[in-house]
Design a protein around this motif. Structure first.
Motif, PDB file in Angstrom:
ATOM      1  N   LEU A  19       0.820  -1.216   0.000  1.00  0.00           N
ATOM      2  CA  LEU A  19       0.000   0.000   0.000  1.00  0.00           C
ATOM      3  C   LEU A  19       0.848   1.257   0.000  1.00  0.00           C
ATOM      4  O   LEU A  19       0.523   2.249  -0.654  1.00  0.00           O
ATOM      5  N   HIS A  20       1.960   1.258   0.745  1.00  0.00           N
ATOM      6  CA  HIS A  20       2.784   2.460   0.876  1.00  0.00           C
ATOM      7  C   HIS A  20       4.099   2.373   0.109  1.00  0.00           C
ATOM      8  O   HIS A  20       4.987   3.210   0.318  1.00  0.00           O
ATOM      9  N   ASP A  21       4.237   1.397  -0.787  1.00  0.00           N
ATOM     10  CA  ASP A  21       5.468   1.271  -1.559  1.00  0.00           C
ATOM     11  C   ASP A  21       5.437   2.197  -2.771  1.00  0.00           C
ATOM     12  O   ASP A  21       4.408   2.350  -3.440  1.00  0.00           O
ATOM     13  N   GLY A  22       6.573   2.815  -3.062  1.00  0.00           N
ATOM     14  CA  GLY A  22       6.687   3.705  -4.207  1.00  0.00           C
ATOM     15  C   GLY A  22       8.098   4.241  -4.301  1.00  0.00           C
ATOM     16  O   GLY A  22       8.960   3.921  -3.476  1.00  0.00           O
ATOM     17  N   ILE A  23       8.354   5.063  -5.313  1.00  0.00           N
ATOM     18  CA  ILE A  23       9.683   5.647  -5.489  1.00  0.00           C
ATOM     19  C   ILE A  23       9.868   6.861  -4.583  1.00  0.00           C
ATOM     20  O   ILE A  23      10.898   7.017  -3.930  1.00  0.00           O
ATOM     21  N   SER A  24       8.866   7.717  -4.533  1.00  0.00           N
ATOM     22  CA  SER A  24       8.985   8.963  -3.772  1.00  0.00           C
ATOM     23  C   SER A  24       8.947   8.700  -2.272  1.00  0.00           C
ATOM     24  O   SER A  24       8.154   7.881  -1.791  1.00  0.00           O
ATOM     25  N   LEU A  25       9.800   9.399  -1.538  1.00  0.00           N
ATOM     26  CA  LEU A  25       9.854   9.224  -0.086  1.00  0.00           C
ATOM     27  C   LEU A  25       8.547   9.636   0.566  1.00  0.00           C
ATOM     28  O   LEU A  25       8.142   9.070   1.589  1.00  0.00           O
ATOM     29  N   ASP A  26       7.841  10.602  -0.026  1.00  0.00           N
ATOM     30  CA  ASP A  26       6.588  11.060   0.575  1.00  0.00           C
ATOM     31  C   ASP A  26       5.408  10.153   0.227  1.00  0.00           C
ATOM     32  O   ASP A  26       4.289  10.378   0.686  1.00  0.00           O
ATOM     33  N   GLY A  27       5.645   9.123  -0.590  1.00  0.00           N
ATOM     34  CA  GLY A  27       4.587   8.164  -0.896  1.00  0.00           C
ATOM     35  C   GLY A  27       3.548   8.655  -1.873  1.00  0.00           C
ATOM     36  O   GLY A  27       2.527   8.002  -2.078  1.00  0.00           O
ATOM     37  N   SER A  28       3.799   9.787  -2.517  1.00  0.00           N
ATOM     38  CA  SER A  28       2.784  10.343  -3.417  1.00  0.00           C
ATOM     39  C   SER A  28       2.511   9.440  -4.613  1.00  0.00           C
ATOM     40  O   SER A  28       1.426   9.505  -5.206  1.00  0.00           O
TER      41      SER A  28
END
Length: 478
Positions: free
Chosen positions: A102-111
């Motif tokens: 759910l919270h995985d992504g490239i951006s540190l802010d999770g956008s």
């Protein structure tokens, strides 16, 4: 032209999980099948770059499946695409499958995570949690998903792979007490609830054959038997209204249809095409002609050619044996016909490819020798910068795309003209991607028409120009 805001009922729900391999794809397929079988219209969306899951969505009963990728498409692109394709009405459900955790992504802010996309769309979340090895501590996992930013509106939990009723009840009580969200299902361990996989993830629908439909039906029956389907359906309509933009009406003027005839390799080997890419070509006036790389002996009358990705290695004996089509493609390139190729298409155009120790002669258009590795040679998002102006891209233009290939160019003969400098990712050489030869562009990049909005118009315009010049030459010769 100003756009209108649409306040119609838009039932929507994201299915996500704390991490990969938790069962969210199986649950998504089961819900799609069960809800559509009960009389609802279901539109699916897949968060992130993915060709295979959307095909499974369609087989499960979705009217269509579209990708939403905040990193490639940006927030505006995601909202515009959702606005265009989302179903409206009290019997219309829009089911969004997240990718990774759910919270995985490239951006540190999770956008650019699934939580970030759910926040953009104001979509409630059904969280699928792998219950196999947990007890009451599973509530801490759900609580962490709730509290991490961007905050996801988790409205329900489904426990997957529950060993015993006692375990499931302990987990339910803990989650409902500490997380204040209902547990709407507890699905027992069942090895039959596994969608067939291959080296790039799920098998394609075509490869799985009748087993694909059987797997979906089995998952649907199990989920319906162990989940509160009415409560899950109600979540779709529990979100606050979100005003979405209606697509502007087409400007009055000359119809675009019939500008060019573009061939598309589309079969079991070449099956990776975003529906938006094909739709964008049609919207700009292209007539699409589908070609089977293994059965069709030569190209029909065309003005352009699109070779997408897929699994050419799995069918390389049949592809390589079809020498007349390879020759026809090579002659088309030599004539100046625009050709856009990505990943599998690049492999097809190479001099040869070695698979399981055996070299196969291919179209011989590109000065490349391809070999296949045991591990991905390029995997993930790809950011490219155009090195110079070409028929396809302007100088310094940025392209956000993705790549996923086990193949690698082990020999690059001569000094090819490169279109792109690789800012992020691998591409063809590690430093460069996109080989230019006249009106041909071939790369490992999978682009999305929403993320690269000028691509379709460029492709159709080049094809239309080739069409007019070919007719001019024919008339002159006559």
């Amino acid at each position: 032209m100003p756009v209108k805001k649409n306040e119609a009922v838009i039932g929507r729900l994201m299915v996500s999980a704390p991490g990969k391999s938790s069962g969210k794809t199986t649950i998504t397929l089961a819900l799609t099948h069960a809800l559509s079988a009960a009389g609802d219209r279901v539109m699916c969306f897949k968060k992130g770059p993915d060709y295979i899951d959307p095909a499974w969505h369609r087989l499960a009963g979705a009217e269509e499946s579209h990708n939403l990728d905040p990193w490639m498409m940006g927030e505006d692109g995601c909202l515009q695409s959702f606005s265009r394709y989302a179903l409206r009405g009290s019997a219309a459900l829009n089911l969004i499958e997240g990718n990774h955790g759910l919270h995985d992504g490239i951006s540190l802010d999770g956008s650019d995570s699934s939580a970030g996309l759910a926040s953009m769309l104001k979509a409630p979340v059904l969280l699928v949690v792998d219950a196999l090895s947990a007890g009451r501590g599973i509530a801490a996992i759900v609580m962490g998903m709730q509290q991490m930013e961007p905050h996801a509106d988790i409205r329900g939990v489904v426990l997957n792979r529950v060993r015993t009723k006692r375990q499931g009840e302990k987990q339910r009580l803990a989650i409902e007490r500490y997380c204040k969200v209902p547990v709407l299902g507890a699905i027992p361990v069942d090895e039959r609830l596994v969608i067939p996989e291959r080296h790039l993830g799920l098998t394609t629908v075509d490869e799985s054959g009748e087993g694909a439909e059987a797997a979906i039906r089995g998952a649907s029956e199990t989920v319906a038997a162990h989940c509160d389907m009415e409560a899950i359906r109600n979540i779709f309509f529990s979100a606050s209204p979100v005003p979405l933009e209606d697509m502007p009406e087409a400007e009055a003027g000359i119809p675009l249809s019939g500008r060019a005839r573009i061939g598309v390799f589309r079969d079991k080997a070449f099956c990776f095409y975003y529906p938006e890419n094909l739709e964008a070509l049609r919207d700009r006036g292209a007539e699409l002609v589908f070609i089977d790389s293994m059965k069709d002996k030569k190209l029909p009358a065309l003005d352009g050619l699109y070779l997408g990705g897929g699994f050419p290695e799995s069918f390389i004996d049949e592809i390589a044996a079809n020498r007349t089509l390879c020759d026809s493609v090579r002659h088309a390139v030599e004539s100046g016909m625009p050709l856009y190729a990505e990943c599998g298409g690049l492999i097809y155009l190479s001099s040869g490819a070695t698979w399981n120790g055996k070299r196969h002669q291919l179209a011989g258009v590109l000065p490349l020798e391809i070999d296949f590795q045991k591990h991905p040679a390029g995997h993930g998002y790809l950011e490219l910068k155009s090195l110079h102006c070409s028929p396809w891209f302007s100088e310094s233009e940025r392209v956000r795309a993705h790549e996923f290939h086990y193949s690698k160019a082990v020999a690059i003969n001569g000094r090819p003209q490169w279109q792109f400098d690789v800012v992020r990712g691998t591409g063809i050489s590690g430093d460069y991607d996109g080989i230019l030869q006249g009106n041909l562009l071939a790369s490992y990049a999978h682009i999305h028409a929403v993320a690269t909005p000028g691509w379709a118009e460029t492709f159709v315009s080049l094809s239309a120009l080739f069409r007019s010049s070919s007719r001019s030459c024919t008339t002159t010769s006559a």
